[in-house]
Motif scaffolding. Structure first.
Motif, PDB file in Angstrom:
ATOM      1  N   VAL B 137     137.226 -50.119 -19.546  1.00 13.70           N
ATOM      2  CA  VAL B 137     136.903 -49.259 -18.392  1.00 13.70           C
ATOM      3  C   VAL B 137     136.133 -48.005 -18.784  1.00 13.70           C
ATOM      4  O   VAL B 137     135.603 -47.310 -17.925  1.00 13.70           O
ATOM      5  CB  VAL B 137     138.163 -48.870 -17.578  1.00 13.70           C
ATOM      6  CG1 VAL B 137     138.797 -50.096 -16.961  1.00 13.70           C
ATOM      7  CG2 VAL B 137     139.157 -48.115 -18.435  1.00 13.70           C
ATOM      8  N   SER B 138     136.059 -47.727 -20.079  1.00 15.21           N
ATOM      9  CA  SER B 138     135.362 -46.520 -20.518  1.00 15.21           C
ATOM     10  C   SER B 138     133.860 -46.643 -20.233  1.00 15.21           C
ATOM     11  O   SER B 138     133.247 -47.670 -20.539  1.00 15.21           O
ATOM     12  CB  SER B 138     135.609 -46.305 -22.010  1.00 15.21           C
ATOM     13  OG  SER B 138     134.858 -45.224 -22.443  1.00 15.21           O
ATOM     14  N   LYS B 139     133.294 -45.587 -19.654  1.00 17.20           N
ATOM     15  CA  LYS B 139     131.869 -45.628 -19.307  1.00 17.20           C
ATOM     16  C   LYS B 139     131.012 -45.290 -20.526  1.00 17.20           C
ATOM     17  O   LYS B 139     129.864 -45.696 -20.625  1.00 17.20           O
ATOM     18  CB  LYS B 139     131.596 -44.639 -18.175  1.00 17.20           C
ATOM     19  CG  LYS B 139     132.095 -45.198 -16.850  1.00 17.20           C
ATOM     20  CD  LYS B 139     131.793 -44.270 -15.701  1.00 17.20           C
ATOM     21  CE  LYS B 139     132.471 -44.804 -14.451  1.00 17.20           C
ATOM     22  NZ  LYS B 139     133.142 -43.770 -13.693  1.00 17.20           N
ATOM     23  N   ASP B 140     131.608 -44.532 -21.431  1.00 20.03           N
ATOM     24  CA  ASP B 140     130.890 -44.136 -22.637  1.00 20.03           C
ATOM     25  C   ASP B 140     130.879 -45.318 -23.621  1.00 20.03           C
ATOM     26  O   ASP B 140     131.921 -45.747 -24.110  1.00 20.03           O
ATOM     27  CB  ASP B 140     131.646 -42.926 -23.244  1.00 20.03           C
ATOM     28  CG  ASP B 140     130.949 -42.391 -24.479  1.00 20.03           C
ATOM     29  OD1 ASP B 140     130.168 -43.143 -25.069  1.00 20.03           O
ATOM     30  OD2 ASP B 140     131.212 -41.230 -24.834  1.00 20.03           O
ATOM     31  N   LYS B 141     129.699 -45.867 -23.878  1.00 22.54           N
ATOM     32  CA  LYS B 141     129.587 -47.079 -24.711  1.00 22.54           C
ATOM     33  C   LYS B 141     130.174 -46.876 -26.102  1.00 22.54           C
ATOM     34  O   LYS B 141     130.869 -47.747 -26.633  1.00 22.54           O
ATOM     35  CB  LYS B 141     128.116 -47.483 -24.832  1.00 22.54           C
ATOM     36  CG  LYS B 141     127.555 -48.101 -23.584  1.00 22.54           C
ATOM     37  CD  LYS B 141     127.713 -49.606 -23.608  1.00 22.54           C
ATOM     38  CE  LYS B 141     127.164 -50.211 -22.325  1.00 22.54           C
ATOM     39  NZ  LYS B 141     127.928 -51.268 -21.769  1.00 22.54           N
ATOM     40  N   ALA B 144     133.847 -46.791 -25.891  1.00 23.79           N
ATOM     41  CA  ALA B 144     134.364 -48.131 -25.594  1.00 23.79           C
ATOM     42  C   ALA B 144     134.452 -48.937 -26.880  1.00 23.79           C
ATOM     43  O   ALA B 144     135.447 -49.617 -27.148  1.00 23.79           O
ATOM     44  CB  ALA B 144     133.454 -48.816 -24.588  1.00 23.79           C
TER      45      ALA B 144
END
Lengths: 317, 653
Positions: B137-141, B144
């Motif tokens: 769910v993390s938007k920061d690649k 993630a």
């Protein structure tokens, strides 16, 4: 330091308050000294604070605290000092510096100190070893279980009482029903002061029901128990100091206040001789009162003990 | 086109694999359903072939088999006698075959090691599930990827431990069968269907964990990733069920149900599983496993941090240690409350058992336990204070740490003050009675509840300081928020202390209830203040980055201390829970007549626990070392410690 009184009823909080006050004062002193360029080095702050705690426990609190507890407290205080000293990198460096100075012998003085430690520390350890090995005249420590687990049931005068479910037949309301709420409401204050409501005097000849039973229990108590357990039920009766340990102090929150009435009933009925195996070395000479009192008298005396101390017996939901 | 169909094919096969695993999980349950619903399938309900026939089970006058009924010892319901009575053992080699050594100690060792590894492998997949999900769910690649790598690192450690768990489980069963055959025979005659389900679930768990681990790279994107993470849910459901089934056996040993007074099985397996202590044990063990697992992973990270050769490695393992510690402590906080519930149920089940634990024979072990709990909290706080050191701008909090130390230590000292003091007769005489008039007050429950709640609230405060370490709130109501927070904590402390004092003036049953507002106060601090803090820190100005890897070495030793204390405490509490049965294999049903039916001295027990802890740590170090053998490269793929964009661990940094 008995001249500075520990006020009965407030002792535990008084001790905490005194310690907090001292910590506050030390912080203030340290701040003021630092402001005036006379800051105490971290190392000495730690050492002095630890010494203060050790001395406070040894000389301030009375009666004397047994060594085992002081050892626990002292060790935890030492850990606390370490946590404080090493909480930040800067403080930790400052704290270590005097120790490193001695170990590295940075000046001739430190060198002498190091030599002193080299001789002194082994001597100290030798002293500890010697004193722990030398035969002692003192009686050995007894790990006594004060509140042994009770049996599931006990037989008194031919009748079996299940400890978990039995109740005091005299803890009753005016209708004659078992009622903790009613009996508790007749106690207005819990401490060594007045305990009864002005309208709830067991010694009033007209008192009926619960109060009458308290009076009858009181009569039994003063005819049989108070010689050892004392007028105030604090374990300091006429004969108390002939025994070691002295009889149980019912006014202490750690005794009857922690127990069910049935537990007390069982202990009174069976006495020291009826203590279970886990209570070794059975250091109690209390007679098995079932040989001298009726079942009803035992229940009544239990009732009186709770009434007099102002404690409530333990109950389960 | 071909690529798309390949991906679709993969998706289909992944779905099929997942369904197959779920099917495998459900199959044994379906097979055993009649046993659950009908009060025992014929084969489950039948007495074991070697069991003596119940006297009344003979044919009646009219030739029809006569059914004997008996009353359940706990549920008080009537049931059909379907098993033999509990064996009456004697001290001989028929019932207790033995080596020239104490059998109980051998069993203790095997049991404890199995439990350590079992707890670890049950806890770690739960972390993996949470962390993998956070990665998805993390938007920061970059983040993630880091989370995903961390979850993978976790499962990698647990995989070797998993085979060790199975091996130790085998050793445990052999030990039971060879040294306590009569007891184990009796237990398995009652729990036969449960034991079969247990074994089948273990197979399902193994299959799932291997697919989960080896399929990590193949299932790293899109739907496949979701299938992968849902497999971790399946894995944890199986794991938790396994644990609950094993708990039913110890629950039965402590507070038997489903049998009559002679120990004859009454045909209702649910009653035998769902004993008085089963649910409190389940909750306590799940939380305990999580806290323990967090501790062990944190120790692993600390070990890797201390042996790291590069800055990147140090940064990664610093971060890993932090997350593992945070998870461990998150589950440590509710643990005392779960323990309290368990004790309450023990008292409700048998007052005698409760007093043996808390006031009688085993009371001193509880003081040791309190000390260990205190050490856990002190270590966690110390770690957080050290962690402030890797943030620029945290100096404003560091100067107040000494006051937190004071509050914590006062709470700790009250918490560990013994009710029954060890003293020489001379000291007893000087003290004038068994109880000290000042310290005696700290020895009872009311004060101790106050002590532990003060400790937990202070830990929450340390955590809030940590969250704020390098941040300055910029919301318009920041000043008001700070004042509110200060007042909230102040009132919380006042309320906890006041309730602790008030506890001395009220009946015991009301006093027990006082723990509810105390706990509520502590939990309010935990939830409301942490939430308020997070809201206040939204868009906060950073006074400097978190410099991962720049934490002091002492902090890592604190993590190792934390993990060791967890391990030691688990061993201790297991021993207490088991030895409270005194001379019973199954409480009040099957008597232990072996020569080892006595309670060990506190000193012996402490040595034995220490040996178990030492053995576990030596073997787990081997597992850690194996983990490093397989490492191909430094697992950090995202750049760390870049000013202005530091990696954000759990909790919103």
């Amino acid at each position: 330091m008995t001249w500075l009184k520990l006020v009965e009823g407030f002792m535990p909080m008084q001790m905490l308050f005194e310690l907090t006050l001292c910590v506050g004062l030390f912080a203030l002193m340290s701040y003021l000294l630092k402001k005036n360029g006379l800051a105490i080095p971290m190392f000495w702050q730690g050492v002095l604070f630890w010494l203060f705690i050790v001395l406070y426990l040894k000389y301030r609190i009375y009666p004397p605290i047994p060594f085992s507890v002081r050892a626990i407290y002292g060790t935890v205080a030492l850990v606390a000092v370490f946590l404080w000293m090493s909480a930040t990198e800067a403080d930790w460096k400052k704290f270590k510096q005097p120790i490193l100075n001695v170990m590295d012998a940075v000046t001739p003085f430190h060198k002498h100190l190091r030599t002193g430690y080299l001789v002194g520390i082994p001597l100290l350890l030798w002293g500890f070893a010697y004193s722990s090995l030398v035969p002692s005249q003192e009686e050995p420590i007894e790990l006594r279980t004060v509140h042994p687990a009770p049996p599931a049931s006990t037989k008194v005068h031919g009748k079996t009482f299940v400890l978990q479910t039995s109740s005091n037949p005299y803890r009753v309301n005016p209708e004659g029903k078992y009622d903790q709420e009613f009996t508790n409401s007749l106690i207005v204050e819990q401490s060594m002061g007045r305990l009864m409501k002005p309208t709830a005097n067991p010694w009033d000849p007209k008192a009926e029901g619960y109060l009458k039973y308290v009076r009858e229990g009181g009569e039994v108590f003063f005819q049989n128990c108070h010689f050892c357990h004392g007028d105030n039920l604090n374990g300091r009766g006429l004969h108390a100091f002939a025994f070691n340990p002295i009889p149980a102090n019912f006014t202490d929150p750690g005794t009857i206040a922690q127990l069910q009435e049935t537990f007390i009933f069982w202990r009174v009925a069976k006495g020291g001789i009826g203590l279970p195996r886990e209570s070794f070395p059975w250091a109690s000479v209390m007679p098995p009162w079932e040989q001298h009192l009726t079942t009803d008298e035992i229940w009544k005396v239990v009732l009186f003990e709770y009434w007099h101390t102002g404690y409530y017996p333990r109950t389960w939901d | 086109m071909g690529r798309v169909s390949r991906i679709n094919r993969k998706k289909v096969w992944s779905a099929v694999a997942l369904v197959a695993i779920v099917g495998l999980l459900l199959l044994p349950v379906l097979v055993s359903l009649p046993a659950l619903a009908g009060g025992g399938a014929p084969e489950a309900a039948a007495p074991p072939p070697d069991a003596a026939k119940p006297p009344d089970a003979a044919a009646g006058k009219d030739g029809a088999p006569k059914v004997e009924k008996a009353r359940d010892v706990f549920y008080k319901t009537e049931g059909i006698v379907s098993g033999a009575p509990a064996p009456k053992t004697a001290d001989n080699t028929q019932f207790y075959p033995r080596y020239n050594f104490e059998s109980r100690v051998l069993l203790w060792f095997a049991n404890q090691q199995h439990l350590y590894y079992g707890s670890f492998v049950l806890a770690v997949p739960i972390f993996c599930m949470i962390i993998e999900f956070m990665g998805i769910v993390s938007k920061d690649k970059a983040m993630a990827k880091k989370y995903d790598q961390l979850a993978y690192d976790f499962i990698k450690i647990s995989l070797t431990a998993y085979s060790l768990t199975a091996i130790l489980g085998g050793i445990l069963i052999f030990t039971f069968l060879t040294l306590y055959p009569a007891f184990f025979g009796y237990l398995s005659s009652i729990f036969r269907p449960v034991m079969h389900i247990y074994a089948l679930l273990f197979v399902a768990e193994s299959g799932t964990i291997y697919i989960y681990y080896y399929g990590w790279d193949k299932m790293k994107e899109g739907l496949l990733k979701w299938i992968h993470v849902s497999m971790s849910v399946v894995l944890n459901v199986i794991g938790t069920t396994l644990m609950m089934l094993a708990n039913s056996w110890i629950g039965f040993m402590m507070s038997p149900a489903g049998v009559d007074e002679q120990g004859r099985y009454l045909g209702n397996i649910w009653h035998a599983i769902h004993t008085a202590l089963w649910n409190p044990l389940n909750v306590h063990r799940i939380l305990g496993n999580m806290a323990f697992g967090g501790g062990v992973v944190a120790a692993y990270a600390a070990y890797r941090f201390l042996s790291a050769k590069t800055e990147e490695e140090r940064a990664h393992y610093d971060w890993m240690g932090y997350i593992a510690m945070a998870i461990g402590v998150a589950f440590l906080i509710p643990l005392p409350f779960a323990g309290y519930w368990l004790m309450r149920e023990v008292y409700a089940y048998r007052q005698q058992m409760g007093i043996t634990l808390m006031g009688g024979l085993l009371a001193w072990l509880f003081i040791i336990q309190a000390t260990m709990i205190g050490i856990l909290f002190l270590s966690s706080n110390y770690y957080l204070w050290q962690a402030l050191g890797r943030m620029r701008g945290a100096e404003k909090y560091q100067r107040y740490i000494k006051y937190l130390v004071f509050v914590l230590v006062v709470g700790f000292l009250i918490f560990i003050t013994p009710h029954t003091i060890v003293m020489t007769p001379a000291e007893l005489k000087a003290m004038g009675g068994q109880q000290h008039p000042v310290l005696g007050n700290y020895g009872v429950m009311s004060a101790k509840n106050g002590g532990i709640n003060v400790i937990i609230t202070t830990t929450v405060l340390s955590f809030i300081w940590y969250q704020r370490g390098n941040k300055i709130p910029t919301v318009s109501w920041a000043k008001f928020g700070n004042i509110f927070m200060g007042c909230f904590f102040g009132l919380a402390y006042a309320n906890i202390v006041w309730l602790a004092i008030y506890g001395y003036y009220i009946p015991a049953n009301v006093r027990v209830g006082l723990s509810v507002p105390q706990v509520a106060t502590t939990l309010s601090c935990l939830f409301f203040m942490t939430a308020l803090n997070l809201v206040m820190l939204k868009g906060a100005k950073e006074s400097g980055p978190i410099e991962w890897g720049k934490i002091s070495v002492r902090s890592q030793y604190a993590l190792i201390m934390l993990a060791t204390a967890f391990t030691w405490m688990m061993g201790l509490m297991g021993y207490i829970r088991s030895s409270v049965r005194l001379f019973w294999h199954v409480n009040e049903i099957m008597r232990d007549n072996s020569p080892w039916a006595y309670t060990h001295t506190t000193g012996f027990a402490a040595n034995m626990i220490s040996f178990n802890v030492l053995f576990f740590w030596v073997t787990i170090l081997f597992v850690f070392w194996l983990g490093t053998l397989g490492a191909k490269k430094v697992p950090v793929e995202a750049k760390v410690a870049v000013p202005g964009r530091a990696p954000q661990p759990v909790g919103g940094h």
